[in-house]
Design a protein around this motif. Structure first.
Motif, PDB file in Angstrom:
ATOM      1  N   ALA A 132      36.943  48.820  42.852  1.00  0.00           N
ATOM      2  CA  ALA A 132      38.307  48.823  42.320  1.00  0.00           C
ATOM      3  C   ALA A 132      39.087  50.040  42.807  1.00  0.00           C
ATOM      4  CB  ALA A 132      38.264  48.797  40.796  1.00  0.00           C
ATOM      5  N   THR A 133      38.391  51.167  42.991  1.00  0.00           N
ATOM      6  CA  THR A 133      39.065  52.378  43.479  1.00  0.00           C
ATOM      7  C   THR A 133      39.632  52.167  44.878  1.00  0.00           C
ATOM      8  OG1 THR A 133      36.876  53.161  44.171  1.00  0.00           O
ATOM      9  CG2 THR A 133      37.736  53.998  42.084  1.00  0.00           C
ATOM     10  N   ALA A 134      38.892  51.417  45.713  1.00  0.00           N
ATOM     11  CA  ALA A 134      39.377  51.138  47.074  1.00  0.00           C
ATOM     12  C   ALA A 134      40.601  50.230  47.039  1.00  0.00           C
ATOM     13  CB  ALA A 134      38.265  50.507  47.908  1.00  0.00           C
TER      14      ALA A 134
ATOM     15  N   VAL B  67      48.469  49.668  34.782  1.00  0.00           N
ATOM     16  CA  VAL B  67      47.817  48.551  35.454  1.00  0.00           C
ATOM     17  C   VAL B  67      46.355  48.926  35.703  1.00  0.00           C
ATOM     18  CG1 VAL B  67      48.566  49.407  37.725  1.00  0.00           C
ATOM     19  CG2 VAL B  67      47.870  47.033  37.467  1.00  0.00           C
ATOM     20  N   TYR B  68      45.464  47.947  35.535  1.00  0.00           N
ATOM     21  CA  TYR B  68      44.035  48.148  35.752  1.00  0.00           C
ATOM     22  C   TYR B  68      43.570  47.249  36.893  1.00  0.00           C
ATOM     23  CZ  TYR B  68      44.263  50.192  31.052  1.00  0.00           C
ATOM     24  OH  TYR B  68      44.598  50.947  29.953  1.00  0.00           O
ATOM     25  N   PHE B  69      42.742  47.801  37.747  1.00  0.00           N
ATOM     26  CA  PHE B  69      42.170  47.038  38.853  1.00  0.00           C
ATOM     27  C   PHE B  69      40.680  46.819  38.604  1.00  0.00           C
ATOM     28  CE2 PHE B  69      45.939  49.040  40.530  1.00  0.00           C
ATOM     29  CZ  PHE B  69      46.509  48.051  41.307  1.00  0.00           C
ATOM     30  N   TYR B  70      40.163  45.684  39.062  1.00  0.00           N
ATOM     31  CA  TYR B  70      38.761  45.331  38.902  1.00  0.00           C
ATOM     32  C   TYR B  70      38.087  45.294  40.276  1.00  0.00           C
ATOM     33  CZ  TYR B  70      39.790  43.766  34.093  1.00  0.00           C
ATOM     34  OH  TYR B  70      40.167  43.701  32.772  1.00  0.00           O
TER      35      TYR B  70
ATOM     36  N   ILE C  11      43.759  41.837  38.477  1.00  0.00           N
ATOM     37  CA  ILE C  11      44.705  42.911  38.174  1.00  0.00           C
ATOM     38  C   ILE C  11      45.228  42.661  36.768  1.00  0.00           C
ATOM     39  CG2 ILE C  11      46.866  44.038  38.819  1.00  0.00           C
ATOM     40  CD1 ILE C  11      46.423  43.034  41.678  1.00  0.00           C
ATOM     41  N   GLU C  12      45.188  43.686  35.946  1.00  0.00           N
ATOM     42  CA  GLU C  12      45.612  43.572  34.552  1.00  0.00           C
ATOM     43  C   GLU C  12      46.790  44.507  34.301  1.00  0.00           C
ATOM     44  OE1 GLU C  12      43.788  44.412  30.047  1.00  0.00           O
ATOM     45  OE2 GLU C  12      42.462  44.407  31.822  1.00  0.00           O
ATOM     46  N   VAL C  13      47.881  43.956  33.791  1.00  0.00           N
ATOM     47  CA  VAL C  13      49.076  44.741  33.471  1.00  0.00           C
ATOM     48  C   VAL C  13      49.201  44.794  31.952  1.00  0.00           C
ATOM     49  CG1 VAL C  13      51.563  44.983  33.791  1.00  0.00           C
ATOM     50  CG2 VAL C  13      50.184  43.907  35.579  1.00  0.00           C
ATOM     51  N   ASN C  14      49.076  46.016  31.393  1.00  0.00           N
ATOM     52  CA  ASN C  14      49.072  46.107  29.930  1.00  0.00           C
ATOM     53  C   ASN C  14      50.381  46.627  29.338  1.00  0.00           C
ATOM     54  OD1 ASN C  14      48.988  48.778  30.607  1.00  0.00           O
ATOM     55  ND2 ASN C  14      47.108  49.270  29.508  1.00  0.00           N
ATOM     56  N   LYS C  15      51.292  47.029  30.209  1.00  0.00           N
ATOM     57  CA  LYS C  15      52.625  47.422  29.732  1.00  0.00           C
ATOM     58  C   LYS C  15      53.642  46.755  30.631  1.00  0.00           C
ATOM     59  CE  LYS C  15      51.590  51.733  27.351  1.00  0.00           C
ATOM     60  NZ  LYS C  15      51.949  53.152  27.168  1.00  0.00           N
TER      61      LYS C  15
END
Length: 406
Positions: free
Chosen positions: A42-44, A75-78, A122-126
């Protein structure tokens, strides 16, 4: 308040090389799970996607830490996990200067071969419209190959096809229970979700595609020490292939050949500015402005040739200098070259001259070029889908890579 998820299924269009920092199987091994399956951390993913947008957008969406001030990411990446068969192989590479290997510059690295498929989220929480627009612009850049993953991206690696894109929204005021029950990493949870359409047209780059025909043999060497009970004589070296035996021309080989020819028309400083450079003593790194794809060769014929090294003075064969090579003849392939729309007119003009030289046999790729290997004829050239072959036939290099106004 909305909570949004995107599911992306990515298929490798070119090999992938995301290094793990280990050198057990090569000088640079790919990152794998404990069971040996490769993945894209996810960091890449976050790193290359964040680099695509402006600093202010990155700070607003990805968060930041500045002294005592900080902001959490919105946003969070997996990780992108493997969902298909795969093959890992090793590529040889060497640094060249004036088409001669530099001493001590031989190295090899692992790759995940073309065709492997990965799924990521990809997760968008706001949520707000600006954040959604920016996230989808980054996803569009993946689809148009403006964003690639791993190392050597300007040399053809890390290009993916966005095979599937799905989007799932939850209104937390009215769908809180549905959101709590939703498992983002469960593929079954996405089966009922429709495909989400997004633009795949590049807005920042020009795409040049060359349909090429071999004029003779091609020799980009992979050395082998294989021993086979079925075959008494294995070649000492053979042309580079995928695991399935199909010959390829790596983007590194194309870039080296074009860089050499480009420098013929320009000075070292300008060539380094266009093709990138690494100054080891000062640790200065400049990325290439030009991206060369990896080319798969079709309609080819294999030939095995046994040769002797000849003493230049006596014209006699050297003792112990017999060797066998396996090479491919008379194939066809496609080369994709990606350049920024804002690249200088000078660079665009010189690149046009290089393409003309490729068509005329003055720019050759691979080894043994002094004896006629690696020569191609350009059967067709397009710029962003527009046929430009007539300009090449007329040697009109001034207009070869200029997009006509509609």
């Amino acid at each position: 308040m909305k909570h949004i998820y995107y599911q992306l299924i990515l298929k490798l269009k070119t090999p992938l090389s995301v290094g793990s920092g280990n050198n057990v199987n090569s000088d640079s091994d790919v990152v794998v799970r404990k069971n040996g399956t490769p993945y894209i951390p996810a960091t890449a993913i976050a790193g290359v996607m964040g680099h695509y947008i402006s600093i202010e957008q990155r700070k607003n969406i990805f968060g930041y830490i500045s002294g005592e001030r900080s902001q959490k990411s919105k946003v969070y990446f997996y990780d992108a996990d493997l969902i298909s068969d795969f093959s890992i192989s090793v590529r040889d590479s060497v640094k060249l200067k004036n088409k001669v290997a530099v001493d001590g510059s031989k190295f090899d690295f692992q790759i995940v071969e073309t065709g492997a498929e990965f799924v990521t989220y990809i997760e968008v929480n706001k949520y707000n419209n600006d954040i959604q627009e920016t996230i989808e612009r980054m996803i569009s850049a993946i689809a148009s190959s403006e964003i690639r993953f791993g190392r050597k991206t300007s040399r053809g690696f890390g290009e993916v096809k966005l095979k599937s894109l799905k989007k799932k929204e939850f209104d937390l005021e009215t769908e809180l229970d549905l959101w709590l029950d939703f498992d983002v990493t469960d593929l079954d949870s996405w089966k009922s979700v429709s495909e989400y359409k997004i633009s795949e047209i590049s807005t920042e780059a020009d795409i040049i595609k060359l349909q090429l025909k071999q004029c003779g043999a091609l020799s980009i060497r992979t050395y082998t020490t294989d021993i086979s009970e079925e075959k008494d004589n294995m070649p000492d070296y053979k042309h580079t292939t995928l695991t399935n035996g199909i010959p390829v021309i790596p983007g590194t080989s194309w870039a080296g050949a074009f860089r050499e020819r480009f420098s013929y028309f320009s000075d070292e400083t300008f060539t380094n500015d266009v093709f990138g450079t690494v100054k080891e003593k000062t640790n200065v790194v400049k990325k290439s402005q030009i991206i060369f794809s990896e080319s798969v060769v079709n309609n080819y014929k294999w030939k095995t040739i046994t040769r002797n090294s000849i003493d230049r003075f006596s014209a006699a064969t050297k003792d112990g200098a017999l060797y066998t090579e396996q090479t491919c003849y008379n194939g066809k392939t496609e080369l994709k070259i990606t350049i920024p729309k804002k690249i200088s007119e000078k660079a665009r003009f010189i690149l046009s001259a290089c393409i003309a030289d490729l068509n005329n046999g003055l720019l050759s790729v691979g080894g043994l070029t002094s004896v006629g290997r690696g020569i191609f004829e350009v059967e067709k050239i397009t710029l962003n889908g527009t046929d430009k072959t007539k300009y090449l036939a007329e040697n009109d290099i001034k207009n070869l890579l200029i997009q006509e106004k509609i």
